[in-house]
Design a protein around this motif. Structure first.
Motif, PDB file in Angstrom:
ATOM      1  N   LEU A   1       0.869  -1.157   0.076  1.00 19.36           N
ATOM      2  CA  LEU A   1      -0.001   0.167  -0.058  1.00 19.36           C
ATOM      3  C   LEU A   1       0.874   1.296   0.131  1.00 19.36           C
ATOM      4  O   LEU A   1       2.068   1.267   0.647  1.00 19.36           O
ATOM      5  CB  LEU A   1      -0.758  -0.017   1.228  1.00 19.36           C
ATOM      6  CG  LEU A   1      -1.898  -0.989   1.288  1.00 19.36           C
ATOM      7  CD1 LEU A   1      -2.700  -0.829   2.644  1.00 19.36           C
ATOM      8  CD2 LEU A   1      -2.924  -0.817   0.207  1.00 19.36           C
ATOM      9  N   THR A   2       0.438   2.343  -0.612  1.00 20.69           N
ATOM     10  CA  THR A   2       0.988   3.700  -0.462  1.00 20.69           C
ATOM     11  C   THR A   2       0.556   4.092   0.994  1.00 20.69           C
ATOM     12  O   THR A   2      -0.236   3.453   1.575  1.00 20.69           O
ATOM     13  CB  THR A   2       0.605   4.820  -1.345  1.00 20.69           C
ATOM     14  OG1 THR A   2      -0.932   4.868  -1.112  1.00 20.69           O
ATOM     15  CG2 THR A   2       0.590   4.165  -2.888  1.00 20.69           C
TER      16      THR A   2
ATOM     17  N   GLU B   1      -3.031   5.239   1.083  1.00 17.20           N
ATOM     18  CA  GLU B   1      -3.944   4.253   1.005  1.00 17.20           C
ATOM     19  C   GLU B   1      -4.064   3.448   2.446  1.00 17.20           C
ATOM     20  O   GLU B   1      -5.119   3.246   2.995  1.00 17.20           O
ATOM     21  CB  GLU B   1      -3.427   3.053   0.113  1.00 17.20           C
ATOM     22  CG  GLU B   1      -3.740   3.537  -1.358  1.00 17.20           C
ATOM     23  CD  GLU B   1      -2.914   2.461  -2.360  1.00 17.20           C
ATOM     24  OE1 GLU B   1      -3.578   2.511  -3.434  1.00 17.20           O
ATOM     25  OE2 GLU B   1      -1.910   2.117  -1.937  1.00 17.20           O
TER      26      GLU B   1
ATOM     27  N   GLN C   1      -5.895   5.911   4.859  1.00 17.05           N
ATOM     28  CA  GLN C   1      -7.303   5.884   4.697  1.00 17.05           C
ATOM     29  C   GLN C   1      -7.853   4.404   4.960  1.00 17.05           C
ATOM     30  O   GLN C   1      -9.035   4.417   5.644  1.00 17.05           O
ATOM     31  CB  GLN C   1      -7.562   5.923   3.031  1.00 17.05           C
ATOM     32  CG  GLN C   1      -9.086   5.834   2.577  1.00 17.05           C
ATOM     33  CD  GLN C   1      -9.128   5.938   1.045  1.00 17.05           C
ATOM     34  OE1 GLN C   1      -8.321   5.474   0.326  1.00 17.05           O
ATOM     35  NE2 GLN C   1     -10.310   6.328   0.531  1.00 17.05           N
ATOM     36  N   ARG C   2      -7.284   3.516   4.721  1.00  9.42           N
ATOM     37  CA  ARG C   2      -7.838   2.139   5.273  1.00  9.42           C
ATOM     38  C   ARG C   2      -7.651   1.846   6.644  1.00  9.42           C
ATOM     39  O   ARG C   2      -8.695   1.197   6.963  1.00  9.42           O
ATOM     40  CB  ARG C   2      -7.314   1.186   4.250  1.00  9.42           C
ATOM     41  CG  ARG C   2      -7.268   1.167   2.796  1.00  9.42           C
ATOM     42  CD  ARG C   2      -6.870  -0.016   2.305  1.00  9.42           C
ATOM     43  NE  ARG C   2      -6.923  -0.143   0.649  1.00  9.42           N
ATOM     44  CZ  ARG C   2      -6.740  -0.761  -0.172  1.00  9.42           C
ATOM     45  NH1 ARG C   2      -6.269  -1.966   0.211  1.00  9.42           N
ATOM     46  NH2 ARG C   2      -7.019  -0.590  -1.395  1.00  9.42           N
TER      47      ARG C   2
ATOM     48  N   GLU D   1     -10.388  -0.790   7.586  1.00  5.34           N
ATOM     49  CA  GLU D   1     -10.255  -1.863   6.538  1.00  5.34           C
ATOM     50  C   GLU D   1      -8.975  -2.754   6.972  1.00  5.34           C
ATOM     51  O   GLU D   1      -8.906  -3.822   6.642  1.00  5.34           O
ATOM     52  CB  GLU D   1     -10.115  -1.576   5.274  1.00  5.34           C
ATOM     53  CG  GLU D   1     -11.421  -0.846   4.743  1.00  5.34           C
ATOM     54  CD  GLU D   1     -11.299  -0.097   3.484  1.00  5.34           C
ATOM     55  OE1 GLU D   1     -10.684  -0.895   2.566  1.00  5.34           O
ATOM     56  OE2 GLU D   1     -11.450   0.848   3.159  1.00  5.34           O
TER      57      GLU D   1
END
Length: 126
Positions: A13-14, A17, A20-21, A26
Motif C-alpha cells: 500500500l502507499t 492508502e 485511509q484504510r 479496513e
C-alpha cells in the motif's frame, strides 16, 4: 545487504492508502519501528506501535488483530526495509493477509513516505 528490502509477492500500500484504510477500519496499521524512532519522528495516527525486536512480536501482532491470522495487517517502518522483512516473517508464522507499506515513515524509492506526504503524526505516548 542490511539496507535492502527483500523481494516479496505480498500486497503493498502507499502511505495514503494505508492511512485511509486504517481510518476506515479496513486494516490494522502496525508501526514496527523502535521507541526511539517513535519518540523522534512521532507515530502514524491510527497505528499500533509494536517494536519488531520484541521477543513476543508475533504474539503482540496477533493480539492487535484479535488473534485472527487472516485479518489484514499493514506494516510500516522508517524506509520499507524492516516492513518487507517482517511481512515475510509474519507470513511464515501463519498470517495470511500481511501488507507492506514500502514508503515507510521517512520515504524510500517507493515514495515520499508518511511524514513528507503530510499524513497525521501523533506524539508517542509511552
Amino acid at each position: 545487504w542490511s539496507r535492502r528490502a527483500p523481494d516479496h509477492d505480498r500486497p503493498r500500500l502507499t502511505v495514503a492508502e494505508a492511512y485511509q484504510r486504517a481510518q476506515s477500519g479496513e486494516i490494522t496499521l502496525v508501526d514496527i519501528r523502535t521507541p526511539l524512532e517513535w519518540q523522534t519522528v512521532g507515530v502514524p495516527v491510527g497505528g499500533h506501535q509494536i517494536d519488531m525486536r520484541r521477543r513476543d512480536f508475533i504474539d503482540a501482532v496477533a493480539a492487535v488483530a484479535s488473534e485472527d491470522l487472516s485479518a489484514p495487517i499493514a506494516l510500516i517502518c522508517a524506509r520499507g526495509v524492516r516492513s518487507a522483512r517482517m511481512t515475510l516473517a509474519l507470513s511464515e508464522a501463519g498470517f495470511t493477509n500481511i501488507i507492506d507499506i514500502p514508503e515507510g515513515m521517512l520515504g524510500s524509492r517507493a515514495g515520499p513516505g508518511w511524514v513528507a506526504s503530510n499524513l497525521p503524526v501523533a506524539r508517542w505516548q509511552q
